[in-house]
Design a protein around this motif. Structure first.
Motif, PDB file in Angstrom:
ATOM      1  N   GLU A 126      -5.101   5.227   5.455  1.00  0.00           N
ATOM      2  CA  GLU A 126      -6.529   4.998   5.224  1.00  0.00           C
ATOM      3  C   GLU A 126      -6.977   3.655   5.787  1.00  0.00           C
ATOM      4  O   GLU A 126      -8.087   3.522   6.301  1.00  0.00           O
ATOM      5  CB  GLU A 126      -6.848   5.071   3.723  1.00  0.00           C
ATOM      6  CG  GLU A 126      -7.039   6.499   3.231  1.00  0.00           C
ATOM      7  CD  GLU A 126      -7.091   6.575   1.710  1.00  0.00           C
ATOM      8  OE1 GLU A 126      -6.865   5.534   1.054  1.00  0.00           O
ATOM      9  OE2 GLU A 126      -7.337   7.680   1.204  1.00  0.00           O
ATOM     10  N   PHE A 127      -6.096   2.689   5.679  1.00  0.00           N
ATOM     11  CA  PHE A 127      -6.411   1.368   6.234  1.00  0.00           C
ATOM     12  C   PHE A 127      -6.717   1.497   7.723  1.00  0.00           C
ATOM     13  O   PHE A 127      -7.691   0.936   8.226  1.00  0.00           O
ATOM     14  CB  PHE A 127      -5.233   0.415   6.023  1.00  0.00           C
ATOM     15  CG  PHE A 127      -5.462  -0.968   6.566  1.00  0.00           C
ATOM     16  CD1 PHE A 127      -6.031  -1.951   5.781  1.00  0.00           C
ATOM     17  CD2 PHE A 127      -5.120  -1.283   7.877  1.00  0.00           C
ATOM     18  CE1 PHE A 127      -6.266  -3.225   6.280  1.00  0.00           C
ATOM     19  CE2 PHE A 127      -5.347  -2.560   8.390  1.00  0.00           C
ATOM     20  CZ  PHE A 127      -5.916  -3.527   7.591  1.00  0.00           C
ATOM     21  N   ALA A 128      -5.863   2.256   8.399  1.00  0.00           N
ATOM     22  CA  ALA A 128      -6.077   2.466   9.838  1.00  0.00           C
ATOM     23  C   ALA A 128      -7.390   3.200  10.081  1.00  0.00           C
ATOM     24  O   ALA A 128      -8.188   2.818  10.942  1.00  0.00           O
ATOM     25  CB  ALA A 128      -4.909   3.250  10.432  1.00  0.00           C
ATOM     26  N   ALA A 135     -10.082   3.418   8.231  1.00  0.00           N
ATOM     27  CA  ALA A 135     -11.280   2.665   7.879  1.00  0.00           C
ATOM     28  C   ALA A 135     -11.495   1.459   8.781  1.00  0.00           C
ATOM     29  O   ALA A 135     -12.593   0.924   8.867  1.00  0.00           O
ATOM     30  CB  ALA A 135     -11.188   2.215   6.416  1.00  0.00           C
ATOM     31  N   SER A 136     -10.425   1.024   9.448  1.00  0.00           N
ATOM     32  CA  SER A 136     -10.550  -0.164  10.272  1.00  0.00           C
ATOM     33  C   SER A 136     -11.290   0.101  11.571  1.00  0.00           C
ATOM     34  O   SER A 136     -11.905  -0.789  12.142  1.00  0.00           O
ATOM     35  CB  SER A 136      -9.163  -0.727  10.595  1.00  0.00           C
ATOM     36  OG  SER A 136      -8.553  -1.210   9.434  1.00  0.00           O
ATOM     37  N   ARG A 137     -11.164   1.321  12.045  1.00  0.00           N
ATOM     38  CA  ARG A 137     -11.825   1.618  13.313  1.00  0.00           C
ATOM     39  C   ARG A 137     -12.979   2.555  12.998  1.00  0.00           C
ATOM     40  O   ARG A 137     -12.785   3.608  12.412  1.00  0.00           O
ATOM     41  CB  ARG A 137     -10.823   2.269  14.271  1.00  0.00           C
ATOM     42  CG  ARG A 137     -11.241   2.095  15.712  1.00  0.00           C
ATOM     43  CD  ARG A 137     -10.034   2.112  16.633  1.00  0.00           C
ATOM     44  NE  ARG A 137      -9.568   0.779  16.956  1.00  0.00           N
ATOM     45  CZ  ARG A 137      -8.311   0.497  17.303  1.00  0.00           C
ATOM     46  NH1 ARG A 137      -7.423   1.429  17.340  1.00  0.00           N
ATOM     47  NH2 ARG A 137      -7.973  -0.732  17.605  1.00  0.00           N
ATOM     48  N   ARG A 150       0.653   6.688  11.096  1.00  0.00           N
ATOM     49  CA  ARG A 150      -0.370   5.653  10.933  1.00  0.00           C
ATOM     50  C   ARG A 150      -1.008   5.278  12.267  1.00  0.00           C
ATOM     51  O   ARG A 150      -2.218   5.095  12.344  1.00  0.00           O
ATOM     52  CB  ARG A 150       0.238   4.416  10.262  1.00  0.00           C
ATOM     53  CG  ARG A 150      -0.792   3.358   9.934  1.00  0.00           C
ATOM     54  CD  ARG A 150      -0.198   2.185   9.184  1.00  0.00           C
ATOM     55  NE  ARG A 150       0.678   1.380  10.027  1.00  0.00           N
ATOM     56  CZ  ARG A 150       1.177   0.193   9.672  1.00  0.00           C
ATOM     57  NH1 ARG A 150       0.914  -0.301   8.486  1.00  0.00           N
ATOM     58  NH2 ARG A 150       1.956  -0.465  10.487  1.00  0.00           N
ATOM     59  N   ARG A 170     -10.883  -8.704   7.543  1.00  0.00           N
ATOM     60  CA  ARG A 170     -10.333  -7.578   6.800  1.00  0.00           C
ATOM     61  C   ARG A 170      -8.818  -7.713   6.660  1.00  0.00           C
ATOM     62  O   ARG A 170      -8.253  -7.441   5.596  1.00  0.00           O
ATOM     63  CB  ARG A 170     -10.693  -6.283   7.543  1.00  0.00           C
ATOM     64  CG  ARG A 170     -10.263  -5.019   6.856  1.00  0.00           C
ATOM     65  CD  ARG A 170     -10.802  -3.811   7.618  1.00  0.00           C
ATOM     66  NE  ARG A 170     -10.056  -2.623   7.288  1.00  0.00           N
ATOM     67  CZ  ARG A 170     -10.233  -1.905   6.176  1.00  0.00           C
ATOM     68  NH1 ARG A 170     -11.145  -2.277   5.319  1.00  0.00           N
ATOM     69  NH2 ARG A 170      -9.506  -0.836   5.934  1.00  0.00           N
ATOM     70  N   MET A 214       0.847  -1.193   0.000  1.00  0.00           N
ATOM     71  CA  MET A 214       0.000   0.000   0.000  1.00  0.00           C
ATOM     72  C   MET A 214       0.883   1.244   0.000  1.00  0.00           C
ATOM     73  O   MET A 214       1.993   1.226   0.512  1.00  0.00           O
ATOM     74  CB  MET A 214      -0.867   0.039   1.266  1.00  0.00           C
ATOM     75  CG  MET A 214      -1.812  -1.124   1.431  1.00  0.00           C
ATOM     76  SD  MET A 214      -2.805  -0.844   2.925  1.00  0.00           S
ATOM     77  CE  MET A 214      -3.456  -2.485   3.182  1.00  0.00           C
ATOM     78  N   LEU A 269      -4.373  -1.824  14.536  1.00  0.00           N
ATOM     79  CA  LEU A 269      -4.966  -0.619  13.940  1.00  0.00           C
ATOM     80  C   LEU A 269      -6.489  -0.736  13.909  1.00  0.00           C
ATOM     81  O   LEU A 269      -7.170   0.160  13.430  1.00  0.00           O
ATOM     82  CB  LEU A 269      -4.434  -0.402  12.524  1.00  0.00           C
ATOM     83  CG  LEU A 269      -2.965   0.026  12.416  1.00  0.00           C
ATOM     84  CD1 LEU A 269      -2.497  -0.009  10.976  1.00  0.00           C
ATOM     85  CD2 LEU A 269      -2.767   1.408  12.995  1.00  0.00           C
ATOM     86  N   GLY A 270      -7.005  -1.859  14.378  1.00  0.00           N
ATOM     87  CA  GLY A 270      -8.451  -1.996  14.501  1.00  0.00           C
ATOM     88  C   GLY A 270      -9.100  -2.885  13.453  1.00  0.00           C
ATOM     89  O   GLY A 270     -10.317  -3.002  13.414  1.00  0.00           O
TER      90      GLY A 270
END
Lengths: 363, 223
Positions: A104-106, A108-110, A155, B130, A97, B124-125
């Motif tokens: 963005e991954f971080a 969108a994950s939470r 991040r 995912r 990535m 990171l959640g």
């Protein structure tokens, strides 16, 4: 913001290695707490327990009064639901990535309450704050070591963690990159209220960054407290030895005066005065620890005055940080070139111990 | 010249490969990332089709999925026809032929993905699902995709189990390898030679890019 963790984790010895037991009680508030100790002392294991990757055998973990782990009631919040920002050795930026996608991954994950617009703004702010705006489209392989660090730090800050866990973040970096990371981390400390736990085996890093220090050895905290208190008053002679920044001299207590708050020690036939030593008796033997950097060296001439010790010079060698002198009684001192000019050619030197620089450790 | 066996083999191998890639990747992920009781037994069961004679496997399939078995009844109720002696049975045979090797190799590839990337994603959640889709799978992609063409090539090649459960019905269940056997048995040397060359060329064409991909994985192993 605070973290309070009492943990016991036993590891069975595998393939000939000895069994290991981590047994600590960690308390830390805002600011940087360094977990300092040699490799294999359990520092990273502690971080992994806090982040939830490893489940401890006993104890509990409280972060801001939120229970992450409690062995007695079987609570074990999975890593994804703990608000821990973890920086791994080598950063673990996702290689497939771009920098922006990593962030963005971080995001969108939470599921934050913030809408996509706010999320986007926050990402842009972070990219800007960490000087990554121009690099956002690059993949980690196209970044320098320092840029990777900034990206990794950005991040984990996306989700506003309640606890930051940094596992030897400067390992393998040269001195220049290290300095810039120190700056970055100091800035982060100003902006983030979450406690920052920094695993390191680099003493210099402790001095540069830490507000508090926990010295970890063999899975235990052998000493913890504010940085300067820990380093000026090592709790035991073993800690002092392993830190390697002290001159350690055998000493005997000759006089104690609580009324005037003074003490007098005898060291190799010389007398050293210092503050009163509670809990010790006249005649006690022990060691006098002095930070090598605090020792003053003078040419030996005339009678030794107060708090001075004489010793013969055995060896001198030049190092990047100055001239290292080795004297009798295993005394070492690091001095600058200009200081050395005054001592050149002398074979006996006088060591002056500044008031209250010495720290007596009883046997 | 009847090209039906070639088309049937390509169709059977294609469907088997899709099944292997989905089920096999899932299985490989579980084996590489989870600890559970009976894991080594599961591992042995997956390896079993590699070492058992095809006749034994075929026999089990006939018993398990035959028209008299409960499983056979369920299949017949769902799909409206029995499984055995249909081309769908050849898919099952091809699946058994290639799945064990795929699962073993895919497991090894998934294990080489640095766990720290997955840990980082979790902290990171990201959920496990995912993380699998966005981190683990992309990092294992090159290895798995070269494995996919190997799987397809291998799915083309089953003979023993196919002939036992799908039979040798020309125009219905006769795959390439069965057709070759049939041609040799009936003394049709010309047909056998052509089909043998077709299979060999096909296998080579499939393995060549696979080799290319796996070389790429080696040099790019640092990801």
């Amino acid at each position: 913001m605070s973290v309070d963790a009492r943990l016991i984790k036993r590891l069975r010895g595998v393939a000939g290695t000895a069994a290991f037991k981590l047994d600590v009680h960690l308390q830390a508030g805002s600011g940087i707490t360094a977990l300092f100790g040699p490799s294999g002392s359990g520092k990273t294991l502690l971080l992994n327990c806090l982040a939830g990757f490893v489940r401890a055998d006993e104890g509990r973990i409280l972060v801001n009064d939120r229970l992450y782990f409690d062995a007695s009631t079987g609570v074990h919040v999975p890593p994804r639901d703990r608000a821990c920002g973890y920086i791994f050795q080598d950063h673990a930026l996702f290689p497939h990535m771009t920098v922006r996608e990593n962030l963005e991954f971080a995001a969108a994950s939470r599921s934050l309450q913030n809408g996509p617009l706010n999320r986007r703004r926050r990402l842009n702010e972070l990219l800007q704050a960490f000087e990554l705006s121009d690099l956002a489209a690059r993949k980690p392989a196209q970044l320098s070591g320092g840029q990777k660090q900034r990206a990794a730090l950005a991040r984990i800050l996306v989700n506003e963690p309640a606890l930051l866990l940094l596992d030897e973040p400067t390992r393998g970096l040269d001195a220049r990159l290290r300095d810039s990371f120190y700056q970055l981390l100091r800035r982060t400390r100003e902006q983030v209220k979450a406690p920052i736990l920094l695993v390191t085996h680099d003493l210099e890093e402790c001095f540069e960054l830490a507000d508090r220090v926990c010295i970890v050895e063999g899975g235990r905290f052998v000493q913890s407290g504010p940085r300067d208190a820990v380093f000026s008053r090592p709790a035991s002679i073993e800690i002092a030895r392993s830190l390697g920044i002290y001159t350690i001299l055998p000493a005997e207590i000759k006089a104690l005066d609580p009324g005037r708050n003074t003490s007098r020690l005898q060291v190799f036939g010389f007398e050293v005065e210092g503050p009163y030593l509670p809990g010790h008796l006249i005649g006690d033997h022990g060691s006098l620890c002095i930070r090598s950097s605090e020792i003053k060296l003078l040419p030996a001439a005339g009678r030794a005055s107060r708090n001075q010790i004489e010793a013969g010079l055995l060896r001198q060698s030049a190092s990047a940080r100055g001239i290292l002198l080795e004297l009798e009684h295993e005394i070492t001192a690091l001095i600058s070139e200009s200081e050395y000019e005054n001592l050149r050619g002398r074979d006996r030197l006088r060591i002056e111990i500044p008031d209250s620089a010495g720290h007596f450790i009883g046997k | 010249m009847d090209w039906f066996p070639l088309w049937l083999s390509l169709r059977v191998a294609g469907i088997a490969t899709v099944l292997v890639l989905t089920l096999g990747t899932l299985l490989a992920y579980v084996l590489s990332h989870k600890n559970f009781r009976g894991k080594s037994l599961a591992d042995s069961l997956i390896t079993l089709p590699l070492v058992l004679p095809p006749t034994v496997l075929g026999y089990y399939l006939l018993v398990l999925a035959g028209r008299a078995s409960p499983l056979g009844h369920v299949y017949e109720a769902v799909f409206g026809q029995p499984l055995v002696f249909t081309w769908q049975a050849a898919v099952v045979a091809a699946f058994l032929h290639s799945a064990p090797i795929y699962v073993k190799a895919a497991r090894a590839i998934l294990e080489t993905v640095d766990y720290r990337f997955e840990w980082a994603a979790h902290s990171l959640g990201a959920s496990e699902w995912r993380t699998f889709w966005r981190v683990t799978l992309p990092l294992a992609w090159r290895g798995l995709s070269s494995l996919a063409s190997l799987t397809f090539a291998r799915s083309l090649g089953d003979f023993g189990v196919t002939i036992m459960v799908a039979g040798n019905i020309p125009g219905r269940t006769q795959t390439l390898s069965v057709a070759i056997y049939d041609a040799v048995e009936s003394g049709n040397g010309q047909l056998a030679r052509i089909l043998v060359l077709v299979v060999s060329a096909l296998a080579l064409a499939l393995l060549w890019p696979a080799g290319y991909f796996s070389r790429g994985t080696r040099s790019g192993a640092a990801v």
